[in-house]
Scaffold this motif. Structure first.
Motif, PDB file in Angstrom:
ATOM      1  N   UNK A 204       0.774  -1.235   0.000  1.00  0.00           N
ATOM      2  CA  UNK A 204       0.000   0.000   0.000  1.00  0.00           C
ATOM      3  C   UNK A 204       0.800   1.276   0.000  1.00  0.00           C
ATOM      4  N   UNK A 205       2.115   1.197   0.033  1.00  0.00           N
ATOM      5  CA  UNK A 205       2.940   2.401   0.056  1.00  0.00           C
ATOM      6  C   UNK A 205       3.645   2.649  -1.277  1.00  0.00           C
ATOM      7  N   UNK A 206       3.334   1.893  -2.291  1.00  0.00           N
ATOM      8  CA  UNK A 206       4.045   2.016  -3.562  1.00  0.00           C
ATOM      9  C   UNK A 206       3.952   3.423  -4.142  1.00  0.00           C
ATOM     10  N   UNK A 207       2.749   3.994  -4.139  1.00  0.00           N
ATOM     11  CA  UNK A 207       2.552   5.293  -4.785  1.00  0.00           C
ATOM     12  C   UNK A 207       3.301   6.411  -4.066  1.00  0.00           C
ATOM     13  N   UNK A 208       3.210   6.442  -2.742  1.00  0.00           N
ATOM     14  CA  UNK A 208       3.890   7.523  -2.024  1.00  0.00           C
ATOM     15  C   UNK A 208       5.402   7.320  -2.042  1.00  0.00           C
ATOM     16  N   UNK A 209       5.861   6.074  -2.066  1.00  0.00           N
ATOM     17  CA  UNK A 209       7.300   5.820  -2.169  1.00  0.00           C
ATOM     18  C   UNK A 209       7.834   6.278  -3.526  1.00  0.00           C
ATOM     19  N   UNK A 210       7.093   6.008  -4.585  1.00  0.00           N
ATOM     20  CA  UNK A 210       7.509   6.430  -5.922  1.00  0.00           C
ATOM     21  C   UNK A 210       7.477   7.951  -6.043  1.00  0.00           C
ATOM     22  N   UNK A 211       6.458   8.567  -5.465  1.00  0.00           N
ATOM     23  CA  UNK A 211       6.367  10.028  -5.492  1.00  0.00           C
ATOM     24  C   UNK A 211       7.568  10.654  -4.794  1.00  0.00           C
ATOM     25  N   UNK A 212       7.911  10.130  -3.630  1.00  0.00           N
ATOM     26  CA  UNK A 212       9.040  10.660  -2.875  1.00  0.00           C
ATOM     27  C   UNK A 212      10.342  10.513  -3.649  1.00  0.00           C
ATOM     28  N   UNK A 213      10.537   9.389  -4.289  1.00  0.00           N
ATOM     29  CA  UNK A 213      11.757   9.173  -5.069  1.00  0.00           C
ATOM     30  C   UNK A 213      11.888  10.193  -6.193  1.00  0.00           C
ATOM     31  N   UNK A 214      10.760  10.599  -6.778  1.00  0.00           N
ATOM     32  CA  UNK A 214      10.794  11.578  -7.872  1.00  0.00           C
ATOM     33  C   UNK A 214      11.006  13.002  -7.372  1.00  0.00           C
ATOM     34  N   UNK A 215      10.493  13.307  -6.178  1.00  0.00           N
ATOM     35  CA  UNK A 215      10.408  14.697  -5.738  1.00  0.00           C
ATOM     36  C   UNK A 215      11.414  15.107  -4.661  1.00  0.00           C
ATOM     37  N   UNK A 216      12.024  14.170  -3.968  1.00  0.00           N
ATOM     38  CA  UNK A 216      12.872  14.513  -2.822  1.00  0.00           C
ATOM     39  C   UNK A 216      14.111  15.298  -3.243  1.00  0.00           C
ATOM     40  N   UNK A 217      14.394  16.365  -2.518  1.00  0.00           N
ATOM     41  CA  UNK A 217      15.580  17.169  -2.794  1.00  0.00           C
ATOM     42  C   UNK A 217      16.851  16.444  -2.393  1.00  0.00           C
ATOM     43  N   UNK A 218      16.743  15.520  -1.425  1.00  0.00           N
ATOM     44  CA  UNK A 218      17.953  14.849  -0.944  1.00  0.00           C
ATOM     45  C   UNK A 218      18.533  13.874  -1.983  1.00  0.00           C
ATOM     46  N   UNK A 219      17.808  13.651  -3.081  1.00  0.00           N
ATOM     47  CA  UNK A 219      18.317  12.747  -4.118  1.00  0.00           C
ATOM     48  C   UNK A 219      19.566  13.308  -4.796  1.00  0.00           C
ATOM     49  N   UNK A 220      19.771  14.610  -4.677  1.00  0.00           N
ATOM     50  CA  UNK A 220      20.938  15.233  -5.297  1.00  0.00           C
ATOM     51  C   UNK A 220      20.656  15.780  -6.681  1.00  0.00           C
ATOM     52  N   UNK A 221      19.532  15.404  -7.293  1.00  0.00           N
ATOM     53  CA  UNK A 221      19.158  15.961  -8.590  1.00  0.00           C
ATOM     54  C   UNK A 221      18.831  17.444  -8.417  1.00  0.00           C
ATOM     55  N   UNK A 222      19.233  18.256  -9.394  1.00  0.00           N
ATOM     56  CA  UNK A 222      18.961  19.702  -9.356  1.00  0.00           C
ATOM     57  C   UNK A 222      19.624  20.398  -8.173  1.00  0.00           C
ATOM     58  N   UNK A 223      20.685  19.835  -7.640  1.00  0.00           N
ATOM     59  CA  UNK A 223      21.271  20.381  -6.419  1.00  0.00           C
ATOM     60  C   UNK A 223      21.748  21.825  -6.599  1.00  0.00           C
TER      61      UNK A 223
END
Length: 329
Positions: A204-223
């Motif tokens: 049941x957490x697939x959607x919010x986990x995928x959303x977080x992976x795309x949007x989180x600033x800590x991923x380093x993308x667009x740093x």
């Protein structure tokens, strides 16, 4: 590890989910990915609330969880109970229901702080995130709260806007600083997404986990872009009376979380969890207040084991992906 580390005194800070019902479906919140909850069925019973407050040596009480606190029919009584007991009290709201009458009532209630969620500087970005809300209404309600506080000549509540920074909205930050400074808000707190949800696996957490992976600033993308936006926001805040707090963009590793020793989180149904960062009472539960007293849960084996693991090099999985634990919140 000493007994005192595993078995601390009862906490002086409690966070209570006064309702699990919400009138919005925000993109970064678990509420969006769960069935709707009726506002009466989702409200914490007053009997449970009073039992909790009477059992603990509280100095601070936070009246919020996954739901919208202004939907709780018991919120005024809960605030009044805290104020009578000399407990500092406040909550976070999406402000969609915070009309001028309610703002004046809250100022008169002597609530200590009121945090308003505002994740954009204009309708396009904000309304795409806070589905069901209208930017102009929320901004007007926020301005009305500031006006009600001034009209009453009150030092409280401390008015803080909370901005959840994501890749899709972070560019709005400098404009929001200027907007809030003009309204007269005390503080803007920018925070990262709360959790990676990497511990949830499939289900049941697939959607919010995928959303977080795309949007989180800590991923380093667009740093580089994010750092530039933060610098512009800081420059704008320096020219105003608005206090601005920005999150860390560097993952410094985990540790030094004091929640299970100093505070606790209780859902509207009475499930005790280690902190407010855990969305979903199926991920970790340390006790149930419909079956045990808070003291028995706090001093019980589940809490003691949780503290032991959190104080070790191998923390519980639910903590490993937490941005507060990793010092990026």
């Amino acid at each position: 590890m000493s007994v005192s580390v595993l078995d601390p005194p009862l906490p002086a800070h409690l966070q209570v989910e006064v309702t699990s019902a919400c009138n919005l479906r925000c993109t970064m919140c678990l509420v969006r990915y769960r069935p709707p909850v009726n506002k009466l069925a989702g409200a914490m019973p007053l009997e449970l609330f009073h039992r909790l407050v009477g059992e603990l040596p509280l100095r601070r009480l936070t009246l919020q969880g996954l739901g919208e606190p202004l939907l709780s029919p018991h919120l005024p009584e809960m605030i009044a109970t805290a104020v009578r007991g000399g407990i500092r009290v406040g909550f976070n709201t999406n402000a969609t229901l915070l009309n001028r009458r309610r703002a004046e009532e809250l100022v008169a209630s002597r609530v200590d702080w009121l945090h308003v969620s505002l994740d954009g500087a204009g309708p396009e970005v904000y309304e795409a995130i806070r589905e069901g809300a209208r930017f102009d209404t929320v901004l007007g309600n926020l301005a009305g709260l500031v006006a009600a506080k001034r009209a009453a000549g009150s030092a409280t509540p401390w008015i803080r806007v909370v901005f959840v920074a994501m890749r899709d909205n972070v560019a709005e930050l400098p404009a929001l600083v200027r907007l809030l400074a003009g309204i007269g808000v005390n503080e803007l707190r920018v925070q990262n997404l709360s959790h990676s949800f990497d511990d949830t696996g499939t289900g049941g957490y697939d959607e919010i986990r995928d959303f977080t992976a795309r949007q989180a600033l800590w991923s380093g993308a667009d740093l580089a872009r994010v750092r530039s936006v933060f610098a512009e926001a800081l420059a704008a805040a320096r020219d105003s009376d608005l206090r601005l707090r920005l999150p860390s963009l560097a993952d410094e590793g985990g540790g030094n979380c004091g929640w299970p020793w100093e505070a606790a989180y209780v859902t509207s149904a009475g499930v005790v969890q280690p902190c407010c960062m855990v969305m979903g009472d199926d991920r970790i539960r340390l006790g149930d207040l419909t079956e045990s007293s808070f003291a028995d849960i706090w001093h019980g084996p589940a809490y003691r084991d949780f503290r032991r693991r959190l104080d070790s090099a191998t923390p519980p999985e639910v903590c490993a992906g937490c941005s507060l634990y990793r010092h990026t919140f």
